[in-house]
Scaffold this motif. Structure first.
Motif, PDB file in Angstrom:
ATOM      1  N   UNK A 112      33.649  43.167  45.671  1.00 59.19           N
ATOM      2  CA  UNK A 112      32.372  42.644  45.217  1.00 59.19           C
ATOM      3  C   UNK A 112      32.387  42.179  43.935  1.00 59.19           C
ATOM      4  N   UNK A 113      33.173  42.641  43.130  1.00 59.48           N
ATOM      5  CA  UNK A 113      33.528  42.170  41.639  1.00 59.48           C
ATOM      6  C   UNK A 113      34.633  41.052  41.319  1.00 59.48           C
ATOM      7  N   UNK A 114      34.189  39.960  41.102  1.00 61.74           N
ATOM      8  CA  UNK A 114      35.126  38.844  40.676  1.00 61.74           C
ATOM      9  C   UNK A 114      34.805  38.387  39.308  1.00 61.74           C
ATOM     10  N   UNK A 115      35.991  37.662  38.853  1.00 63.11           N
ATOM     11  CA  UNK A 115      35.807  37.240  37.585  1.00 63.11           C
ATOM     12  C   UNK A 115      36.448  35.668  37.455  1.00 63.11           C
ATOM     13  N   UNK A 116      35.875  34.806  36.605  1.00 64.47           N
ATOM     14  CA  UNK A 116      36.335  33.497  36.312  1.00 64.47           C
ATOM     15  C   UNK A 116      36.639  33.390  34.943  1.00 64.47           C
ATOM     16  N   UNK A 117      38.109  32.890  34.753  1.00 62.09           N
ATOM     17  CA  UNK A 117      38.429  32.517  33.120  1.00 62.09           C
ATOM     18  C   UNK A 117      39.633  31.481  33.285  1.00 62.09           C
ATOM     19  N   UNK A 118      39.883  31.091  32.031  1.00 59.70           N
ATOM     20  CA  UNK A 118      41.092  30.306  32.002  1.00 59.70           C
ATOM     21  C   UNK A 118      42.408  30.941  31.871  1.00 59.70           C
ATOM     22  N   UNK A 119      43.317  30.102  32.348  1.00 59.14           N
ATOM     23  CA  UNK A 119      44.896  30.584  32.150  1.00 59.14           C
ATOM     24  C   UNK A 119      45.831  29.384  31.542  1.00 59.14           C
ATOM     25  N   UNK A 120      46.462  29.544  30.715  1.00 59.51           N
ATOM     26  CA  UNK A 120      47.390  28.671  30.345  1.00 59.51           C
ATOM     27  C   UNK A 120      48.986  28.875  30.838  1.00 59.51           C
ATOM     28  N   UNK A 121      49.469  27.758  31.393  1.00 65.66           N
ATOM     29  CA  UNK A 121      50.821  27.718  31.751  1.00 65.66           C
ATOM     30  C   UNK A 121      51.669  27.090  30.785  1.00 65.66           C
ATOM     31  N   UNK A 122      52.626  27.599  29.926  1.00 65.56           N
ATOM     32  CA  UNK A 122      53.349  27.173  28.919  1.00 65.56           C
ATOM     33  C   UNK A 122      54.072  26.036  29.501  1.00 65.56           C
ATOM     34  N   UNK A 123      54.087  24.852  28.626  1.00 63.99           N
ATOM     35  CA  UNK A 123      54.892  23.522  28.601  1.00 63.99           C
ATOM     36  C   UNK A 123      54.952  22.645  27.584  1.00 63.99           C
ATOM     37  N   UNK A 146      40.511  29.708  36.918  1.00 67.40           N
ATOM     38  CA  UNK A 146      41.204  30.803  37.867  1.00 67.40           C
ATOM     39  C   UNK A 146      39.859  31.714  38.360  1.00 67.40           C
ATOM     40  N   UNK A 147      39.692  31.763  39.642  1.00 66.79           N
ATOM     41  CA  UNK A 147      38.906  33.049  40.113  1.00 66.79           C
ATOM     42  C   UNK A 147      39.807  33.978  40.529  1.00 66.79           C
ATOM     43  N   UNK A 148      39.447  35.429  40.004  1.00 63.42           N
ATOM     44  CA  UNK A 148      40.306  36.474  40.588  1.00 63.42           C
ATOM     45  C   UNK A 148      39.533  37.824  40.873  1.00 63.42           C
ATOM     46  N   UNK A 149      40.220  38.678  41.627  1.00 63.64           N
ATOM     47  CA  UNK A 149      39.313  39.895  42.143  1.00 63.64           C
ATOM     48  C   UNK A 149      39.482  40.754  40.830  1.00 63.64           C
ATOM     49  N   UNK A 150      38.398  41.452  40.400  1.00 61.72           N
ATOM     50  CA  UNK A 150      38.309  41.974  39.262  1.00 61.72           C
ATOM     51  C   UNK A 150      39.355  43.227  39.123  1.00 61.72           C
ATOM     52  N   UNK A 151      39.247  43.897  40.469  1.00 65.65           N
ATOM     53  CA  UNK A 151      40.064  45.202  40.508  1.00 65.65           C
ATOM     54  C   UNK A 151      41.557  45.013  40.529  1.00 65.65           C
ATOM     55  N   UNK A 152      42.194  44.253  41.568  1.00 59.87           N
ATOM     56  CA  UNK A 152      43.663  44.018  41.669  1.00 59.87           C
ATOM     57  C   UNK A 152      44.178  42.871  40.883  1.00 59.87           C
ATOM     58  N   UNK A 302      30.546  44.632  32.074  1.00 55.75           N
ATOM     59  CA  UNK A 302      31.266  43.449  31.697  1.00 55.75           C
ATOM     60  C   UNK A 302      32.753  43.926  31.411  1.00 55.75           C
ATOM     61  N   UNK A 303      32.645  44.826  30.447  1.00 56.44           N
ATOM     62  CA  UNK A 303      33.925  45.404  30.016  1.00 56.44           C
ATOM     63  C   UNK A 303      34.913  45.836  31.114  1.00 56.44           C
ATOM     64  N   UNK A 304      34.336  46.532  31.988  1.00 62.01           N
ATOM     65  CA  UNK A 304      35.146  47.034  33.262  1.00 62.01           C
ATOM     66  C   UNK A 304      35.652  46.000  34.168  1.00 62.01           C
ATOM     67  N   UNK A 305      34.779  44.959  34.407  1.00 61.89           N
ATOM     68  CA  UNK A 305      35.222  44.030  35.628  1.00 61.89           C
ATOM     69  C   UNK A 305      35.471  42.479  34.921  1.00 61.89           C
ATOM     70  N   UNK A 306      35.571  42.234  33.839  1.00 55.94           N
ATOM     71  CA  UNK A 306      35.904  40.941  33.452  1.00 55.94           C
ATOM     72  C   UNK A 306      37.162  40.526  33.505  1.00 55.94           C
ATOM     73  N   UNK A 307      38.107  41.655  33.383  1.00 55.22           N
ATOM     74  CA  UNK A 307      39.687  41.295  33.260  1.00 55.22           C
ATOM     75  C   UNK A 307      40.516  41.016  34.200  1.00 55.22           C
ATOM     76  N   UNK A 308      39.842  40.363  35.279  1.00 49.64           N
ATOM     77  CA  UNK A 308      40.247  40.176  36.502  1.00 49.64           C
ATOM     78  C   UNK A 308      41.694  39.040  36.322  1.00 49.64           C
ATOM     79  N   UNK A 309      41.188  38.118  35.584  1.00 45.73           N
ATOM     80  CA  UNK A 309      42.233  36.984  35.332  1.00 45.73           C
ATOM     81  C   UNK A 309      43.214  37.420  34.578  1.00 45.73           C
ATOM     82  N   UNK A 310      42.737  38.279  33.388  1.00 48.28           N
ATOM     83  CA  UNK A 310      43.876  38.801  32.619  1.00 48.28           C
ATOM     84  C   UNK A 310      44.852  39.743  33.296  1.00 48.28           C
TER      85      UNK A 310
END
Length: 447
Positions: A112-123, A146-152, A302-310
């Protein structure tokens, strides 16, 4: 390049060759050496038996140089459109890019909990859509939303930022990014989305609620739609844990005093809750003590579920397969391999949970995957070994270009001038009593 002629004789590769190639690419993510050629070096320092057993160095580097993710015909057509709106900046990666996104979406349903954030690919490649983000650990590279599952940490969907577009909506890039990734026709409804202040806006949260998706995120106070009143704001000297809030249905705006003021917007929370956090505060005597201060439910969640992409970034970063390359599309190939492996690892852990089994660590998972891919490509390797045994290597004189006179080239091994070469490998090599580079080089190549 000295080695170019050595790879002139190209033979079509089979599916088993790709399995062997991927086995080595993933293997190189957790077994690091300074240079790719070191994996096939002989001697006491670099005698690694596994790469040689999977594929020869000659074939591996041939595949790397020939690696393309799109057809040359389509690339030529796309190149003819350069400078027009029809030109596709991502044309060189589009086939695999589309397939990996489809595979990510089809094989997993996020919690149920998802997060959206940026990701950088080095180049460091020079392409028009390379970005600089000073707030990220990787500052120069390609930016992915990126849209990621907050838990996994499962990467459910993503897209590559191509730079400013004339087709952007009036609501801006942050709004468009969320709406692109949060396709409710594929994802479904009832989700709780967490985003940072780059994305959060009242208009976005209202439109998400119309799609039956709740949202929560930190917000910039200069955003359009943020309440402009100063009557209900916190004093700068307010103690830690102080809360002020304003509700404009369905939006809740909260200001909370921590080390600094935290501003958050939500469509799924109440202003006050019963939860607390431990903080250091000064008492009346000026001494620092630990104290439980109230925290709004929106900030706690927010602190619990925002870190899916990280979390996803961390899982990729442990054993990243990314190699240095001047070709920007190859950088994406390596990153797509990382996404596929990490997502597969998360699916594997989910299956272990269902069967009440203890899952292996990601490194052990990658090691097992490498061995299975190598085994799947073993048929091709055996044929290659047999073919190599049957190949007859012989010395011939180097003929100067354009005539029949004897020429001299740099030896591949010692770089001294030599008049002979291997006829099969087409590699110049010394063959002298004091310096037998011909046999030494073939031994290193396993020939």
């Amino acid at each position: 390049m000295h080695g170019q002629s050595a790879y002139r004789a190209w033979t079509d590769i089979a599916l088993q060759d790709i399995f062997s190639f991927l086995a080595l690419v993933i293997y190189m993510g957790f077994a690091k050496v300074p240079s790719l050629t070191d994996y096939w070096r002989r001697g006491k320092l670099y005698s690694l038996p596994f790469p040689k057993s999977v594929m020869t160095g000659k074939k591996f580097f041939s595949i790397i140089r020939a690696l393309h993710l799109s057809s040359p015909e389509e690339d030529a057509k796309n190149e003819g459109k350069r400078g027009t709106e029809e030109f596709d900046r991502l044309g060189k990666i589009k086939p695999l890019y589309t397939e990996i996104r489809d595979a990510c979406r089809q094989n997993y349903q996020p919690g149920q909990h998802i997060a959206i954030d940026e990701r950088m690919v080095a180049s460091k490649a020079r392409v028009s859509f390379k970005q600089y983000l000073k707030s990220k650990p990787v500052r120069w590279g390609y930016k992915l939303f990126v849209l990621a599952d907050s838990k996994s940490g499962y990467t459910w969907d993503f897209f590559v930022y191509e730079g400013k577009s004339s087709q952007a909506s009036k609501n801006g890039l942050s709004y468009d990014s969320v709406m692109t990734l949060l396709d409710t026709s594929l994802l479904g409804t009832g989700y709780k989305l967490y985003v940072d202040n780059f994305y959060t806006s009242p208009i976005l949260f209202r439109d998400l609620l119309k799609k039956k998706v709740s949202a929560c995120g930190t917000i910039r106070t200069n955003r359009q739609g943020y309440p402009r009143t100063t009557e209900n704001t916190l004093d700068s000297r307010a103690p830690r844990g102080s809360i002020r809030w304003i509700r404009e249905d369905p939006l809740l705006f909260v200001q909370w005093k921590d080390t600094r003021d935290v501003f958050i917007c939500s469509t799924m929370h109440t202003a006050h809750g019963e939860e607390t956090v431990e903080r250091r505060v000064k008492d009346d005597t000026g001494c620092w003590t630990m104290k439980d201060v109230p925290v709004p439910p929106a900030i706690k969640d927010y602190n619990r579920h925002m870190g899916g992409v990280d979390l996803s970034d961390a899982l990729i970063g442990y054993y990243e397969v990314l190699h240095k390359t001047k070709k920007w599309y190859k950088t994406f190939f390596y990153h797509f391999v990382d996404i596929a492996v990490v997502n597969a690892f998360i699916l594997y852990k989910g299956q272990c949970t269902l069967k009440a089994k203890i899952p292996m660590h990601q490194k052990a998972f990658r090691e097992t995957l490498v061995l299975e891919l190598a085994e799947a490509g073993a048929i091709s390797t055996e044929r290659e070994e047999e073919s190599r045994k049957e190949t007859h290597h012989r010395l011939v004189h180097i003929v100067a270009s354009g005539d029949k006179t004897q020429g001299r080239l740099k030896c591949r091994k010692c770089h001294a001038k030599t008049a002979v070469k291997c006829s099969t490998c087409d590699v110049p090599l010394c063959f002298q009593p004091q310096r037998d580079c011909y046999n030494d080089w073939h031994k290193e190549q396993g020939q």
